[in-house]
Write a protein that holds these residues in place. Structure first.
Motif, PDB file in Angstrom:
ATOM      1  N   THR A 109      -2.856  -4.538  -4.180  1.00  0.00           N
ATOM      2  CA  THR A 109      -2.012  -3.514  -3.577  1.00  0.00           C
ATOM      3  C   THR A 109      -2.676  -2.945  -2.327  1.00  0.00           C
ATOM      4  O   THR A 109      -2.011  -2.618  -1.347  1.00  0.00           O
ATOM      5  CB  THR A 109      -1.744  -2.379  -4.587  1.00  0.00           C
ATOM      6  OG1 THR A 109      -1.189  -2.940  -5.778  1.00  0.00           O
ATOM      7  CG2 THR A 109      -0.782  -1.345  -4.025  1.00  0.00           C
ATOM      8  N   ILE A 110      -4.001  -2.796  -2.372  1.00  0.00           N
ATOM      9  CA  ILE A 110      -4.792  -2.431  -1.202  1.00  0.00           C
ATOM     10  C   ILE A 110      -5.957  -3.403  -1.096  1.00  0.00           C
ATOM     11  O   ILE A 110      -6.301  -4.078  -2.083  1.00  0.00           O
ATOM     12  CB  ILE A 110      -5.309  -0.977  -1.298  1.00  0.00           C
ATOM     13  CG1 ILE A 110      -6.084  -0.755  -2.602  1.00  0.00           C
ATOM     14  CG2 ILE A 110      -4.169   0.011  -1.148  1.00  0.00           C
ATOM     15  CD1 ILE A 110      -6.706   0.635  -2.711  1.00  0.00           C
ATOM     16  N   LYS A 111      -6.550  -3.462   0.092  1.00  0.00           N
ATOM     17  CA  LYS A 111      -7.585  -4.463   0.332  1.00  0.00           C
ATOM     18  C   LYS A 111      -8.958  -3.980  -0.127  1.00  0.00           C
ATOM     19  O   LYS A 111      -9.755  -4.755  -0.661  1.00  0.00           O
ATOM     20  CB  LYS A 111      -7.625  -4.811   1.813  1.00  0.00           C
ATOM     21  CG  LYS A 111      -8.519  -5.999   2.148  1.00  0.00           C
ATOM     22  CD  LYS A 111      -8.340  -6.420   3.599  1.00  0.00           C
ATOM     23  CE  LYS A 111      -9.162  -7.662   3.908  1.00  0.00           C
ATOM     24  NZ  LYS A 111      -8.948  -8.129   5.298  1.00  0.00           N
ATOM     25  N   ARG A 112      -9.250  -2.714   0.123  1.00  0.00           N
ATOM     26  CA  ARG A 112     -10.571  -2.171  -0.215  1.00  0.00           C
ATOM     27  C   ARG A 112     -10.409  -0.870  -0.993  1.00  0.00           C
ATOM     28  O   ARG A 112      -9.421  -0.172  -0.858  1.00  0.00           O
ATOM     29  CB  ARG A 112     -11.402  -1.911   1.047  1.00  0.00           C
ATOM     30  CG  ARG A 112     -11.751  -3.170   1.823  1.00  0.00           C
ATOM     31  CD  ARG A 112     -12.628  -2.830   3.020  1.00  0.00           C
ATOM     32  NE  ARG A 112     -12.952  -4.020   3.803  1.00  0.00           N
ATOM     33  CZ  ARG A 112     -12.198  -4.512   4.757  1.00  0.00           C
ATOM     34  NH1 ARG A 112     -11.050  -3.912   5.060  1.00  0.00           N
ATOM     35  NH2 ARG A 112     -12.561  -5.591   5.413  1.00  0.00           N
ATOM     36  N   ASN A 113     -11.446  -0.565  -1.771  1.00  0.00           N
ATOM     37  CA  ASN A 113     -11.468   0.673  -2.542  1.00  0.00           C
ATOM     38  C   ASN A 113     -12.171   1.750  -1.715  1.00  0.00           C
ATOM     39  O   ASN A 113     -13.397   1.697  -1.542  1.00  0.00           O
ATOM     40  CB  ASN A 113     -12.211   0.452  -3.860  1.00  0.00           C
ATOM     41  CG  ASN A 113     -12.149   1.666  -4.774  1.00  0.00           C
ATOM     42  OD1 ASN A 113     -11.825   2.769  -4.346  1.00  0.00           O
ATOM     43  ND2 ASN A 113     -12.472   1.463  -6.043  1.00  0.00           N
ATOM     44  N   PRO A 114     -11.437   2.738  -1.200  1.00  0.00           N
ATOM     45  CA  PRO A 114     -12.076   3.768  -0.374  1.00  0.00           C
ATOM     46  C   PRO A 114     -13.077   4.627  -1.139  1.00  0.00           C
ATOM     47  O   PRO A 114     -13.936   5.270  -0.537  1.00  0.00           O
ATOM     48  CB  PRO A 114     -10.887   4.600   0.116  1.00  0.00           C
ATOM     49  CG  PRO A 114      -9.811   4.376  -0.886  1.00  0.00           C
ATOM     50  CD  PRO A 114      -9.989   2.967  -1.345  1.00  0.00           C
ATOM     51  N   ALA A 115     -12.979   4.638  -2.459  1.00  0.00           N
ATOM     52  CA  ALA A 115     -13.922   5.432  -3.252  1.00  0.00           C
ATOM     53  C   ALA A 115     -15.310   4.804  -3.288  1.00  0.00           C
ATOM     54  O   ALA A 115     -16.276   5.454  -3.717  1.00  0.00           O
ATOM     55  CB  ALA A 115     -13.392   5.607  -4.672  1.00  0.00           C
ATOM     56  N   GLY A 174       0.789  -1.224   0.000  1.00  0.00           N
ATOM     57  CA  GLY A 174       0.000   0.000   0.000  1.00  0.00           C
ATOM     58  C   GLY A 174       0.813   1.263   0.000  1.00  0.00           C
ATOM     59  O   GLY A 174       0.257   2.369  -0.087  1.00  0.00           O
ATOM     60  N   LYS A 175       2.160   1.134   0.073  1.00  0.00           N
ATOM     61  CA  LYS A 175       3.010   2.320   0.044  1.00  0.00           C
ATOM     62  C   LYS A 175       3.212   2.868  -1.372  1.00  0.00           C
ATOM     63  O   LYS A 175       3.812   3.918  -1.562  1.00  0.00           O
ATOM     64  CB  LYS A 175       4.366   1.997   0.667  1.00  0.00           C
ATOM     65  CG  LYS A 175       4.309   1.738   2.168  1.00  0.00           C
ATOM     66  CD  LYS A 175       5.693   1.509   2.729  1.00  0.00           C
ATOM     67  CE  LYS A 175       5.653   1.298   4.252  1.00  0.00           C
ATOM     68  NZ  LYS A 175       7.013   1.096   4.804  1.00  0.00           N
TER      69      LYS A 175
END
Length: 384
Positions: free
Chosen positions: A101-107, A16-17
């Motif tokens: 790369t990330i677990k969830r989509n914040p959008a 996630g970096k």
């Protein structure tokens, strides 16, 4: 973390970096869209998304930040810009999720509210306004306004109209291309939704186009097809600018369309800038697209149905046409009354229902007394 590993859902926090702009570049390169959409996405990424999120690590982007950002774009630039920028942000973050790369989509969080397209009911101009607008055009460009009002073509489709598209035998116009701007360049491209269509041509429209063709003798003109480096596409353009090239929408709007609006009394008198040039003030509602609304209003009023109108206007979904113009449909109250009366005439000749008093009397027994009855014979004196 151990539970996520067992479920196959574990994502390395170090992934996630990655900075947002790195993934955004990959997302933009992966889009399979027409060139104009690609330009729109690139512009939104460069102007609105990367300045806020580009240098951020993906794991640090929060739903609350996205929600505030979308609301700010909507307030400053309008819903269309906000929706496009959100699409780019959402797509980039979705790609990051798919790449683990990330677990969830914040959008996708519920707190993020994407603005709906703004707009009320479409209002169509009256006949007099359209006539005055056409009269306000220079004679060589007057057929442009006529075709827009009489056939409902989009502006770019009119600018891309060629002699070979007009069929005077079948009395139709084949809408096969548009003049489309890609960045600073122009190309011929398929009409919106990548679909050709055929539009009926009235006798009056045919006469106007015949006279225009006779007067201007259209010649062959070439532009790339679909892309700036696309194959050359040559047609006999009906309408050319004073430099003998294709008509550019912005030039036409400023030098022809807006003066015609002023002539018709639609917009106020222009002001002058520092260099003495006229500056007209108009809204999107007064753009050339309004001629399509006029076309829709007059055809619906004369009985053209929604499905046919959607085909003539080049709408991919008749439901969109219905939602846009349903308030323009003529009232069917009188037709409904006549239909009911003609089909149910026998029903209305039947005896009407009994009144409440008559119904109550029918339910109550009637008692009669006959004093002449011979009781010795066993006959009852009282009868119901």
């Amino acid at each position: 973390m151990e539970t996520d590993r067992e479920r196959g859902e574990y994502i390395d926090p170090e992934a996630g970096k990655v900075r947002f702009e790195e993934v955004a570049g990959r997302w933009l390169a992966s889009r399979v869209v027409d060139p104009s959409s690609a330009i729109k996405y690139e512009s939104a990424l460069r102007l609105h998304v990367n300045p806020v999120f580009g240098r951020r690590q993906l794991r640090t982007i929060k739903p609350s930040e996205i929600a505030a950002w979308v609301a700010d774009l909507d307030a400053r630039f309008g819903s269309s810009t906000a929706r496009t920028a959100y699409l780019v942000l959402h797509g980039t973050l979705a790609l990051a999720v798919d790449d683990e790369t990330i677990k969830r989509n914040p959008a996708k969080a519920r707190v993020v509210k994407v603005p709906s397209p703004k707009g009320g009911k479409v209002v169509a101009w009256g006949d007099d306004v359209v006539l005055r607008i056409a009269e306000g055009h220079p004679p060589r460009y007057r057929p442009i306004a006529s075709v827009g009002a009489a056939c409902g073509l989009r502006q770019g489709e009119i600018f891309g109209l060629a002699v070979e598209d007009v069929d005077f035998d079948e009395m139709v116009i084949h809408v096969r291309r548009q003049v489309k701007k890609l960045g600073r360049e122009f190309v011929f491209a398929l009409p919106k939704n990548d679909t050709e269509r055929t539009v009926p041509m009235s006798d009056g429209t045919a006469l106007i186009l015949k006279e225009h063709i006779d007067a201007t003798a259209p010649r062959a003109y070439t532009l790339p097809w679909e892309k700036v480096d696309g194959a050359p596409h040559t047609v006999k353009l009906l309408f050319r600018w004073t430099d003998d090239k294709h008509i550019r929408a912005r030039t036409y709007d400023e030098l022809v369309w807006k003066p015609a609006l002023f002539h018709a009394g639609v917009i106020r008198e222009p002001s002058r800038d520092a260099r003495g040039r006229k500056q007209y003030f108009s809204s999107r509602a007064n753009g050339m697209h309004a001629l399509r609304h006029y076309y829709a209003s007059i055809t619906l009023a004369d009985g053209v149905n929604i499905k046919e109108l959607a085909e003539y206007l080049g709408h991919g979904d008749p439901g969109f046409t219905l939602r846009l113009y349903t308030h323009m449909l003529p009232s069917s109250h009188e037709r409904a009354r006549k239909a009911v009366d003609s089909r149910l005439a026998r029903l209305f000749t039947l005896k009407p229902h009994r009144t409440a008093t008559e119904q109550a009397a029918a339910r109550s027994p009637t008692i009669s007394w006959d004093p002449d009855v011979d009781l010795s014979a066993g006959e009852p004196r009282i009868s119901l």
